[in-house]
Design a protein around this motif. Structure first.
Motif, mmCIF file in Angstrom:
data_model
loop_
_atom_site.group_PDB
_atom_site.id
_atom_site.type_symbol
_atom_site.label_atom_id
_atom_site.label_comp_id
_atom_site.label_asym_id
_atom_site.label_seq_id
_atom_site.Cartn_x
_atom_site.Cartn_y
_atom_site.Cartn_z
ATOM 1 N N ASP A 88 -117.735 -18.954 -85.271
ATOM 2 C CA ASP A 88 -117.297 -18.774 -86.519
ATOM 3 C C ASP A 88 -117.185 -17.174 -86.970
ATOM 4 O OD1 ASP A 88 -116.054 -20.013 -88.897
ATOM 5 O OD2 ASP A 88 -117.879 -18.918 -89.919
ATOM 6 N N ALA A 89 -118.593 -16.543 -86.849
ATOM 7 C CA ALA A 89 -118.463 -14.955 -87.090
ATOM 8 C C ALA A 89 -117.319 -14.418 -86.234
ATOM 9 C CB ALA A 89 -119.636 -14.553 -86.873
ATOM 10 N N ALA A 90 -117.361 -14.776 -84.922
ATOM 11 C CA ALA A 90 -116.308 -14.116 -84.024
ATOM 12 C C ALA A 90 -114.882 -14.212 -84.448
ATOM 13 C CB ALA A 90 -116.688 -14.563 -82.414
ATOM 14 N N PHE A 91 -114.561 -15.408 -84.856
ATOM 15 C CA PHE A 91 -113.186 -15.999 -85.452
ATOM 16 C C PHE A 91 -112.738 -14.872 -86.496
ATOM 17 C CE2 PHE A 91 -110.693 -18.130 -88.127
ATOM 18 C CZ PHE A 91 -109.464 -18.590 -87.245
ATOM 19 N N ALA A 98 -111.322 -17.552 -79.873
ATOM 20 C CA ALA A 98 -112.660 -17.486 -80.761
ATOM 21 C C ALA A 98 -112.644 -18.936 -81.608
ATOM 22 C CB ALA A 98 -112.705 -16.442 -81.744
ATOM 23 N N ALA A 99 -111.174 -19.241 -81.910
ATOM 24 C CA ALA A 99 -111.229 -20.672 -82.363
ATOM 25 C C ALA A 99 -111.454 -21.772 -81.531
ATOM 26 C CB ALA A 99 -109.546 -20.717 -82.881
ATOM 27 N N ALA A 100 -111.121 -21.518 -80.150
ATOM 28 C CA ALA A 100 -111.312 -22.513 -79.132
ATOM 29 C C ALA A 100 -112.708 -22.634 -78.817
ATOM 30 C CB ALA A 100 -110.575 -22.304 -77.966
ATOM 31 N N ALA A 101 -113.517 -21.415 -78.831
ATOM 32 C CA ALA A 101 -114.998 -21.479 -78.526
ATOM 33 C C ALA A 101 -115.737 -22.175 -79.672
ATOM 34 C CB ALA A 101 -115.466 -20.132 -78.509
ATOM 35 N N PHE A 102 -115.206 -22.066 -81.151
ATOM 36 C CA PHE A 102 -115.814 -22.789 -82.251
ATOM 37 C C PHE A 102 -115.509 -24.141 -82.025
ATOM 38 C CE2 PHE A 102 -115.496 -24.842 -86.068
ATOM 39 C CZ PHE A 102 -116.533 -24.072 -87.120
ATOM 40 N N GLU A 103 -114.334 -24.826 -81.406
ATOM 41 C CA GLU A 103 -114.050 -26.100 -81.331
ATOM 42 C C GLU A 103 -115.104 -26.678 -79.980
ATOM 43 O OE1 GLU A 103 -110.640 -29.193 -80.487
ATOM 44 O OE2 GLU A 103 -110.119 -27.159 -80.677
ATOM 45 N N GLN A 104 -115.210 -25.963 -79.057
ATOM 46 C CA GLN A 104 -115.975 -26.389 -78.128
ATOM 47 C C GLN A 104 -117.568 -26.429 -78.338
ATOM 48 O OE1 GLN A 104 -114.989 -23.656 -74.902
ATOM 49 N NE2 GLN A 104 -112.941 -24.625 -74.920
ATOM 50 N N ALA A 105 -117.849 -25.812 -79.586
ATOM 51 C CA ALA A 105 -119.346 -25.369 -79.757
ATOM 52 C C ALA A 105 -119.679 -26.471 -80.783
ATOM 53 C CB ALA A 105 -119.646 -24.068 -80.286
ATOM 54 N N GLU A 117 -101.911 -20.448 -86.020
ATOM 55 C CA GLU A 117 -100.506 -20.709 -85.828
ATOM 56 C C GLU A 117 -99.728 -19.711 -86.873
ATOM 57 O OE1 GLU A 117 -100.577 -24.760 -86.746
ATOM 58 O OE2 GLU A 117 -101.215 -25.422 -84.558
ATOM 59 N N ALA A 118 -100.360 -19.484 -87.979
ATOM 60 C CA ALA A 118 -99.843 -18.643 -89.122
ATOM 61 C C ALA A 118 -99.703 -17.209 -88.535
ATOM 62 C CB ALA A 118 -100.359 -18.961 -90.384
ATOM 63 N N GLU A 178 -108.520 -26.288 -89.812
ATOM 64 C CA GLU A 178 -108.047 -24.825 -90.574
ATOM 65 C C GLU A 178 -108.059 -23.654 -89.608
ATOM 66 O OE1 GLU A 178 -110.224 -26.716 -94.553
ATOM 67 O OE2 GLU A 178 -111.028 -25.117 -93.449
ATOM 68 N N HIS A 179 -108.902 -23.414 -88.802
ATOM 69 C CA HIS A 179 -108.969 -22.415 -87.979
ATOM 70 C C HIS A 179 -107.523 -22.367 -86.984
ATOM 71 C CE1 HIS A 179 -113.370 -21.474 -87.317
ATOM 72 N NE2 HIS A 179 -112.995 -21.432 -88.647
#
Length: 244
Positions: free
Chosen positions: A151-154, A133-140, A210-211, A204-205
């Motif tokens: 973002d909602a999915a993340f 989900a974080a990767a999809a946000f970055e690609q969008a 990572e945490a 931030e995502h």
């Protein structure tokens, strides 16, 4: 991933289906469930989805997975009356009336703690879903509509990874209310949604991911708090500027 799938995931549906199966078939503590493959075939989902549902139910003390042996009912199911009571308690949240800033503060209280739970309880598949989900946000980054969905999915993926039914249900009820307008619309908020703002959200995502992957609940909470607090400060500053 659509917003509908974000709010009603296969894993959640499968978890409830297994709960209902145990209840309807009158399975008792110590009774063995069918294999993951059999459950997946019966429900029409992948084995991975069933495995994650079993992990969630194990975290709730409902099932026990014994390596090389199978999955067994561990304890009594929550009675249907208790499930109905939870639904009734959460129902008023769907019609909550509050300002946008108040809702952001509520979001912080809910999601900061949820992020810590996700770091402690997530399954391997749930961790992958959060990263995806974080990767999809970055690609969008250049598509406002997709940014909102991703973002909602993340954030939904993190709620799912708590493996806590109350958090999952509360987040589903509040998801639309927590973000009552498009969160990443340049048209709605041209001063707020800048390329730098989106890029910082990506950073931030990643810190949150990572945490969670490190299993560090405290760091995960800190990362989520910083992520939500930044948006909170920006929206508050804009509100003050608009009022002047």
């Amino acid at each position: 991933m659509t917003l509908e799938s974000c709010l009603n995931t296969l894993m959640t549906q499968t978890t409830e289906w297994i709960r209902n199966k145990i209840d309807k078939e009158g399975l008792k503590p110590g009774d063995k469930l069918p294999t993951l493959n059999q459950l997946a075939s019966e429900l029409g989902v992948s084995r991975t989805v069933v495995r994650d549902a079993v992990i969630a139910l194990a975290a709730d003390g409902v099932l026990e997975s014994r390596h090389g042996v199978g999955v067994f009912v561990l304890g009594p199911q929550a009675p249907a009356a208790e499930v109905a009571l939870l639904d009734a308690m959460l129902a008023p949240l769907a019609s909550i009336k509050a300002t946008f800033m108040d809702l952001l503060e509520l979001r912080m209280a809910l999601e900061v703690h949820a992020c810590g739970l996700a770091a402690a309880r997530r399954s391997w598949a749930q961790e992958n879903t959060i990263w995806d989900a974080a990767a999809a946000f970055e690609q969008a980054a250049d598509d406002d509509a997709r940014l909102d969905l991703c973002d909602a999915a993340f954030h939904q993926a993190i709620a799912e990874a708590t493996n806590n039914a109350a958090f999952i249900e509360a987040f589903k009820v509040l998801c639309v209310k927590i973000t009552p307008r498009p969160a990443f619309s340049r048209e709605v908020d041209p001063m707020l949604i800048t390329p730098q703002y989106v890029e910082q959200s990506v950073t931030e995502h990643r810190a949150i991911c990572e945490a969670i992957s490190a299993g560090d609940a405290e760091r995960a909470q800190q990362a989520m708090r910083a992520h939500l607090a930044r948006g909170h400060r920006r929206y508050r500053n804009l509100a003050v500027a608009s009022a002047q």
